[in-house]
Structures are given as C-alpha cells and as structure tokens.
Design an enzyme around this catalytic site. Structure first.
Site, PDB file in Angstrom:
ATOM      1  N   SER A 169       4.522  -5.778   6.015  1.00  0.00           N
ATOM      2  CA  SER A 169       4.076  -6.679   7.089  1.00  0.00           C
ATOM      3  C   SER A 169       2.593  -7.004   6.956  1.00  0.00           C
ATOM      4  O   SER A 169       2.170  -8.138   7.184  1.00  0.00           O
ATOM      5  CB  SER A 169       4.363  -6.076   8.464  1.00  0.00           C
ATOM      6  OG  SER A 169       3.586  -4.916   8.696  1.00  0.00           O
ATOM      7  N   GLY A 220      10.180  -2.766   5.624  1.00  0.00           N
ATOM      8  CA  GLY A 220      10.366  -1.608   6.491  1.00  0.00           C
ATOM      9  C   GLY A 220      10.518  -0.286   5.785  1.00  0.00           C
ATOM     10  O   GLY A 220      11.204   0.608   6.268  1.00  0.00           O
ATOM     11  N   SER A 221       9.858  -0.130   4.644  1.00  0.00           N
ATOM     12  CA  SER A 221      10.010   1.109   3.879  1.00  0.00           C
ATOM     13  C   SER A 221       8.702   1.873   3.733  1.00  0.00           C
ATOM     14  O   SER A 221       8.606   2.801   2.945  1.00  0.00           O
ATOM     15  CB  SER A 221      10.582   0.795   2.489  1.00  0.00           C
ATOM     16  OG  SER A 221       9.716  -0.086   1.800  1.00  0.00           O
ATOM     17  N   GLY A 222       7.666   1.457   4.458  1.00  0.00           N
ATOM     18  CA  GLY A 222       6.403   2.191   4.417  1.00  0.00           C
ATOM     19  C   GLY A 222       5.431   1.722   3.353  1.00  0.00           C
ATOM     20  O   GLY A 222       4.437   2.396   3.098  1.00  0.00           O
ATOM     21  N   LYS A 269       0.829  -1.194   0.000  1.00  0.00           N
ATOM     22  CA  LYS A 269       0.000   0.000   0.000  1.00  0.00           C
ATOM     23  C   LYS A 269       0.872   1.257   0.000  1.00  0.00           C
ATOM     24  O   LYS A 269       2.058   1.228   0.345  1.00  0.00           O
ATOM     25  CB  LYS A 269      -0.930   0.025   1.221  1.00  0.00           C
ATOM     26  CG  LYS A 269      -0.211   0.283   2.567  1.00  0.00           C
ATOM     27  CD  LYS A 269      -0.161   1.767   2.908  1.00  0.00           C
ATOM     28  CE  LYS A 269       0.487   2.106   4.220  1.00  0.00           C
ATOM     29  NZ  LYS A 269       1.891   1.750   4.394  1.00  0.00           N
ATOM     30  N   ASP A 298      -3.491  -0.639   6.874  1.00  0.00           N
ATOM     31  CA  ASP A 298      -2.655  -1.384   5.924  1.00  0.00           C
ATOM     32  C   ASP A 298      -3.254  -2.733   5.566  1.00  0.00           C
ATOM     33  O   ASP A 298      -3.330  -3.110   4.387  1.00  0.00           O
ATOM     34  CB  ASP A 298      -1.251  -1.578   6.495  1.00  0.00           C
ATOM     35  CG  ASP A 298      -0.442  -0.296   6.526  1.00  0.00           C
ATOM     36  OD1 ASP A 298      -1.020   0.779   6.286  1.00  0.00           O
ATOM     37  OD2 ASP A 298       0.768  -0.354   6.808  1.00  0.00           O
ATOM     38  N   GLY A 321       3.789  -1.213   3.473  1.00  0.00           N
ATOM     39  CA  GLY A 321       2.847  -2.201   4.015  1.00  0.00           C
ATOM     40  C   GLY A 321       3.275  -3.638   3.849  1.00  0.00           C
ATOM     41  O   GLY A 321       2.430  -4.525   3.701  1.00  0.00           O
ATOM     42  N   SER A 329       8.425 -11.916  -1.780  1.00  0.00           N
ATOM     43  CA  SER A 329       7.785 -10.603  -1.841  1.00  0.00           C
ATOM     44  C   SER A 329       8.476  -9.673  -2.823  1.00  0.00           C
ATOM     45  O   SER A 329       9.699  -9.726  -3.002  1.00  0.00           O
ATOM     46  CB  SER A 329       7.775  -9.953  -0.455  1.00  0.00           C
ATOM     47  OG  SER A 329       7.041  -8.746  -0.466  1.00  0.00           O
TER      48      SER A 329
END
Length: 388
Positions: free
Chosen positions: A147, A141-143, A10, A204, A145, A136
């Site tokens: 996780s 960890g880059s914003g 996202k 998210d 979404g 993936s």
C-alpha cells in the site's frame, strides 16, 4: 505524453512488534516495485473522465469529471505543494464513490486503495481527466509495504506533472528527485496511507520514497546507508493475518509477563542495533562480507526466536524455517507475523543450484517465492512522449 513512477516495497529486517514497546526496528527497501503510469488525454481524445486501471486484477474504473465536481466538495481548492489530510466530509464523499463501484466480496480489500487514489489525484490535479494504470510485483496484504509503494508511486507520478515540481522531461531512463521533492512525495504518500490504514507509522512510505534502510525508534527515523549487498529469498505463506490482533496479543502477553517480556524487548533492541552496526561497517573483501553475512544470519535467527516468544509465529512460518534450516540458511518472519512473508538470507557465495532447490521445496508446499535485493534505491520516475 506519459509519466511512469515506480516505488519499492519494504521488509522489516529486525525489531517488528518490539518497536511498539520502545525497541529499535530496522526496515529496508526491496527491489520489488509498484508501477504507476499517468497520461492526460489530448484535446483530440475527447475524453472527459478519470480512469484507473488495476492490471494485476484485471479491473478498470471510470469517473466522469462532472461527477467528481458534484460529489467532492473540496475539489480544486487544495495546493499540491501543501499536503493535507482528508476531511471527514470528503472521506464520506469518496466512500460513496467507491461504494458505487459495487466491488465483489473478493475485491473489497481494494476499496481503501481506490479511496487513497481518488484523494491523492483530486487533491493534486482536481477534476482534470486522465488515465492511471497500476501494476505491481508486490503481493497484496503480505507485509511487504504494497500500500505504501502504491501511495508513493502515485504521489510521485501526480506531482511530477503538477506545477509544484520543475523536472527535466527530456531525461532518458529512470531518474529520482532531489531531497525537497522526495520529502513532498513522502508527505503526500503518508496522507494516502492514512486513507488506507487510519494511523500508519510512516515507516513504510518513508522507506519506499527514499530507499536504502531506516532505523526507527520511538517516533525517530534515521536513514542508514548499507555498505554491503544483501539478497533475500522472500517466501509468501499466502496466509492472511490480522495485524491489529497480533499487535494486541503481544501487548496482552507483555501485561501478563511484564519482566520477562521487557527482557525480550530489550534483547530485540540490542539485535536491531547490532544489525545496523554490521550493515554500516566498512567492507574490505569477500571474506569480510561472508563474516558479516554469518553474523546477520545469527541475529535473524535470534530475532525469530524472540518473535516466537511474543507469540506471533505460525505453522506455515515454522514450515519455511524447517525447510531452509536443512540448507543451513537463516530465516525469520517479517512484519506482523501470523503468516504473511518470511525472509531467508541468501549468502553471496551460496550456489544458485542450492537456491533453486530451496525454492522448489517451498513451492511444493504451496508457498510463493521471490528473490530480492535489500537496501536499494527508492522512488524513481521516467518520461515518454515529451519534447526535450
């Protein structure tokens, strides 16, 4: 027999940070996915373990089902049709299982995701042996979404082979669920997100589950259907950021400059609502699309200016903006800021050669670039090896 699930990442199109202070935010799915495959062993396999393979980081973990029964006190008493939160006792038990993996420092960031996997799997399938493989297209960890996409894809794959859902295993290609099944996936994914983030907003995982776009304000989520195609260049600055520290910094600035920051948040709210109005308005022809893209670009630039006022930009973000501005392209950060990822709107009529030039310049600066469609489909599954 195998099930494969995919869930999109996202972006925040407008309203990050200000949403914490009562403004509207707009989030959208992007066509970059996390994939999860699930396969149960046959009786001939003589396999009595739960296995997790993380292909992108070349890691594989295995837990004998006997060990899971021994360590997890609530194993087998959960109902897949009734999502529930992980108890403190089980959280500690799962933490002990993950600690035994002896992850090196560089991989410690994976621990919370592995914990979420163990909780979701054992809650839905108990001690049943299986192999789960995760890949993936989303940077961690880059914003974007990543996780949430993991938790959604995991939940979808696990539920599709549970007694809670009745699906057509003979269907060829990707398929989605009905609304009630999607809602169940979303609720389980949210429980997984809680294992990773503690107190997530739920935005998210909802975007990843249902796709398209969502308007969010003061805890209320509204699904939005876009009437125009959008394409973005997503630039990963590769700079990690502390989300909680950035959020706290904005709150501290708001406390010091109450009136000024209230005006900033109000302006962001107006921008987000105008973005929604543009996206939902009908499109008659290419000229109308071009005009809409120009307006969206202006709103993105305004939003970025206000994010600078909040103090959440970063030198690398400004470097991306400086590069894209040479080509008259609108750019803004997405998510927490302080690094992370940056969005650049790619107009429909923009020549591919220009996009190539921009990407080349940005990657020469050490950034990583991906192009992505915005507002597309949510979670989907496919089956192989099942008889019709």
């Amino acid at each position: 027999m195998e099930v494969r699930a995919r869930a999109p990442g996202k972006i925040i199109l407008a309203g990050e940070h200000a949403v914490v202070h009562g403004s509207t935010a707009v989030s959208a799915a992007i066509d970059l996915y996390t994939y999860v495959s699930l396969r149960f062993p046959t009786p001939h396999d003589n396999d009595d373990a739960l296995k997790l393979q993380l292909k992108d980081v070349d890691l594989e973990f295995s837990w004998p089902v006997g060990k899971l029964k021994e360590v997890l006190p609530e194993l087998g008493i959960k109902s897949a049709s009734s999502p529930s939160s992980c108890s403190l006792e089980t959280t500690k038990a799962i933490a002990s299982l993950v600690e035994e993996l002896n992850l090196v420092d560089a991989k410690l960031g994976l621990a919370s995701g592995i914990s979420a996997f163990l909780w979701l799997y054992t809650s839905i399938h108990g001690e049943k042996p299986a192999k789960v493989v995760v890949t993936s297209e989303l940077p961690l960890g880059s914003g974007l979404g990543s996780s949430a996409a993991l938790c959604v894809a995991l939940s979808a794959a696990l539920l599709s082979l549970s007694d809670s859902l009745k699906l057509d295993f003979g269907h060829q290609g990707w398929q989605t669920f009905g609304d009630s099944e999607l809602d169940l996936v979303n609720k389980w994914a949210f429980e997984g997100e809680k294992m990773i983030h503690g107190r997530p907003s739920g935005i998210d995982n909802t975007v990843s589950t249902f796709g398209n776009m969502i308007k969010f304000r003061s805890g209320e989520l509204t699904h939005i259907k876009t009437n125009m195609p959008l394409k973005m260049l997503v630039t990963n600055t590769k700079v990690g950021r502390n989300t909680s520290a950035l959020v706290a910094g904005v709150s501290e600035r708001a406390a010091r400059h109450g009136s000024a920051m209230a005006s900033v948040f109000k302006a962001v709210d107006s921008i987000s609502n105008e973005v929604v109005a543009i996206i939902q308005s009908p499109v008659s022809d290419d000229l109308a699309i071009t005009e809409k893209e120009e307006k969206l670009g202006e709103l993105m630039e305004m939003n970025q200016g206000l994010l600078q006022c909040m103090g959440v930009s970063h030198g690398t973000i400004e470097a991306v903006i400086k590069t894209t501005l040479k080509y008259k392209l609108a750019t803004k950060l997405t998510g927490a800021g302080g690094g992370g990822c940056v969005l650049t709107l790619l107009p429909t009529l923009l020549a591919g050669t220009v996009v190539d030039k921009v990407i080349r310049e940005l990657e020469e600066c050490g950034f990583k670039c991906l192009t992505a469609g915005i507002g597309g489909r949510g979670m989907e599954i496919s089956f192989s090896g099942f008889s019709s």
